[in-house]
Every structure is written in C-alpha cells, then in structure tokens.
Design an enzyme around this catalytic site. Structure first.
Site, PDB file in Angstrom:
ATOM      1  N   CYS A 123       4.342  -8.335   8.850  1.00  0.00           N
ATOM      2  CA  CYS A 123       3.794  -7.135   8.211  1.00  0.00           C
ATOM      3  C   CYS A 123       4.719  -6.545   7.143  1.00  0.00           C
ATOM      4  O   CYS A 123       4.295  -5.668   6.385  1.00  0.00           O
ATOM      5  CB  CYS A 123       3.483  -6.083   9.265  1.00  0.00           C
ATOM      6  SG  CYS A 123       2.180  -6.596  10.416  1.00  0.00           S
ATOM      7  N   HIS A 262       4.162   0.748   5.948  1.00  0.00           N
ATOM      8  CA  HIS A 262       3.266  -0.156   6.664  1.00  0.00           C
ATOM      9  C   HIS A 262       2.397   0.667   7.607  1.00  0.00           C
ATOM     10  O   HIS A 262       2.877   1.575   8.290  1.00  0.00           O
ATOM     11  CB  HIS A 262       4.081  -1.181   7.449  1.00  0.00           C
ATOM     12  CG  HIS A 262       3.254  -1.986   8.401  1.00  0.00           C
ATOM     13  ND1 HIS A 262       2.111  -2.638   8.013  1.00  0.00           N
ATOM     14  CD2 HIS A 262       3.388  -2.206   9.739  1.00  0.00           C
ATOM     15  CE1 HIS A 262       1.580  -3.248   9.059  1.00  0.00           C
ATOM     16  NE2 HIS A 262       2.329  -2.997  10.109  1.00  0.00           N
ATOM     17  N   ASN A 292      -4.557  -1.808  10.848  1.00  0.00           N
ATOM     18  CA  ASN A 292      -3.331  -2.515  10.465  1.00  0.00           C
ATOM     19  C   ASN A 292      -3.743  -3.836   9.811  1.00  0.00           C
ATOM     20  O   ASN A 292      -4.263  -4.722  10.475  1.00  0.00           O
ATOM     21  CB  ASN A 292      -2.484  -2.757  11.716  1.00  0.00           C
ATOM     22  CG  ASN A 292      -1.176  -3.486  11.431  1.00  0.00           C
ATOM     23  OD1 ASN A 292      -1.010  -4.126  10.406  1.00  0.00           O
ATOM     24  ND2 ASN A 292      -0.246  -3.399  12.367  1.00  0.00           N
TER      25      ASN A 292
END
Length: 335
Positions: A123, A262, A292
């Site tokens: 990520c 993030h 996400n």
C-alpha cells in the site's frame, strides 16, 4: 516528440493527476453478509460506507490505464511523449511480465523506447514508484507516468471480516516532468520494518509456497493481515517519523497545508490525525467512498484534492504511504 532533456532534480514536478475506479459499487451490507457483520458494525469499525469492485474480466492494468489516460489529459501531453512508466501494485495482472507493460500496450501511442516496469511496496507503493521515476526524469528528462493500482477483490476471503470489509479496487496516476521554480517534488524518506513482514501477507503463490490443492484447501491464496497490530504500530510509530521528516526538511509542522495519507481505515486515520502535529493542514480522505484501494489510495486521494481545487500553487503537500513489509514513506511536495 519532445526531445529528452536533463531536468534539475529540484524542478521535477507533478504536472497532472488522474484516477479510475470500477463501476460496480459494493455496499457494506453486500460485503458484510458472508463475513457475518452488518452495515452499522463496518461503519463503526472502519468509517467505510462502500467500495468499488472490478467487473469480471477487468484486470489491474485496465484500472491503471484508465487512471493513466486521465492523468495524461490533465498534464496536457500524449503517450508518445512518455519516457518511463512505473506501476506500483501488489496485485499484478500476471506474475510476469510487469503490469506496466500492459499499460504501455493499452496506451497505444507510447514509444518503444519507454522504460516500463513495476514496483511492489504494497500500500506504500505509489510513493516508492514516484521517487524512482523522479530520479529517472531528473537524469534523462522527458515525462514520467507513475501509477498506483490494485485489484484486491480477487484475493479476499469473503468470510474474513478483518479484510473483506476494508478493500476496494482502483487506480491513481500522476505525470511528472519539468516544473516551474518552486513547483516541485522536494524529497522522499523511506522506512522499512521487516520484522513486521508477517502482518500483511498472501501466503501462497510465490516461490516459498507455490499454489497446490493443499494451499487452496487451507485458504492460503487469500490476503490476510493483523489489523490490531498494524494499527498499534502506525499510531505509535508514524507520528514520530513525520516529526523527524519535517525537521530534516527544515519545514515547520505549521507549514504543511495538506496531508494525503494512505486510506487504510477511516477510524484509524482519525486516531492518527489526532496524534499528528499539523495544525494548518487539511486531512484528505477518500476511504469512506472507496475503501482501502492499496497502492492506489494516495494517488486517488491526491487526484480528488487536485480536481476539487483544494490544492493551490505554492501549497505544501505531505504524502504518507503505509504498507505491508512493513513500509512507511513520506513525500514532501511544493504544489
């Protein structure tokens, strides 16, 4: 075609951004039912309302290409002017070749002389890829296309409430090249905590544990993570990293205008934000609408902020990547 020119590192800037998400909207009710949780529980634990999942037959490169085309349009350049394409992903189309190769093919007009390759920092991948492309453009000139793209819906266990409720599919992209003085990517810092590498993992499918009937029976082809341990690490570690990074950059916390983090979990973002000393900054969020989206989280959120007009020339933007490994990255941009 623009001839290659060396660009001073201090003048490499983001010239345009783009994002792409699939059409299919997946509600908390739909995703929660197989995992035994409801909309209220998911919203309370994650602040996510919905996410997008890819259609059958859609691959990561398809999402990446959609974001790339929008970024190219925003930058006012065409694919034949690119000198490098870097895709950050942990869900590639194939184990080989690189997903960036398919983006190159999909764009059609991209020249054969383009370098096209992938980066995997889970990520946190987009900021890693951006730094790599920054170095290439500073050395060789031209324009770079940097993409974060992930398609997690295909590797989620429908019964695992720790993961299936969190993740969506999507892509975000940025075109970089020579910018005006004072409008540039300043610096990036990376931190790797490899002793935490078992907190985020897809156990089977690599050379350590190849796919076979036994691994499939055990569900080892699915993405898994230890959410509580990740949250504790981020809350206890990241604020200090941000403070040190700004000190090293000789920038005061009050000088930061925007934080693009993030989008791991909306509740965790709130907890982290409360511990960051950034009193003049706006926290940008997309997690409620998209969940996400892995390495796409940072560029997708950056694109939303840019297209909304919230980012103004001269603003200082801090991008924060966090991903499996465990990786943390910080990028400072003078917009």
């Amino acid at each position: 075609m623009r001839p290659p020119m060396t660009v001073p590192s201090a003048h490499v800037a983001i010239l345009g951004t783009g994002a792409y998400v699939p059409d299919r909207v997946v509600s908390n009710t739909e995703v929660g039912a197989p995992a035994g949780v409801d909309d209220a529980w998911i919203a309370r634990k994650t602040a996510i309302r919905e996410r997008r999942w890819a259609a059958p037959g859609q691959a990561t490169s398809d999402l990446a290409t959609g974001a790339a085309r929008r970024a190219l349009d925003a930058a006012g350049i065409t694919a034949d002017q690119l000198s490098t394409i870097v895709v950050a992903t942990s869900t590639p189309d194939h184990k080989q070749p690189a997903t960036a190769v398919f983006v190159h093919r999909n764009l059609g007009g991209a020249a054969p002389g383009v370098s096209a390759f992938d980066v995997n920092a889970v990520c946190a991948g987009f900021t890693f890829a951006l730094d790599v492309a920054h170095g290439i453009i500073a050395k060789s000139g031209g324009y770079g296309l940097v993409i974060g793209a992930d398609l997690y819906s295909q590797i989620l266990d429908p019964a695992d409430k720790k993961t299936v409720i969190l993740f969506g599919d999507g892509a975000g992209a940025a075109v970089i090249g020579a910018g005006e003085a004072g409008h540039h990517i300043r610096t990036t810092a990376f931190h790797m905590y490899s002793d935490l590498s078992d907190l985020v993992v897809v156990p089977a499918g690599g050379s350590r544990l190849p796919h076979d009937p036994q691994t499939h029976a055990a569900g080892l082809q699915y993405f898994s993570m230890e959410g509580r341990a990740i949250r504790d690490f981020i809350i206890n570690t990241v604020p200090g990293l941000v403070k040190q990074f700004l000190h090293d950059c000789e920038v005061l916390p009050t000088d930061i205008d925007h934080l693009i983090p993030h989008q791991a979990n909306g509740v965790m973002l709130d907890d982290l934000w409360a511990k960051l000393d950034l009193p003049s900054a706006t926290l940008h969020r997309t997690v409620g609408a998209f969940g996400n989206v892995g390495s796409a989280s940072v560029p997708l959120t950056l694109d939303q902020a840019a297209r909304s007009g919230e980012l103004r020339r001269g603003d200082r933007v801090l991008m924060l990547g966090m991903g499996g490994g465990f990786a943390v990255s910080l990028t400072l941009i003078d917009w």
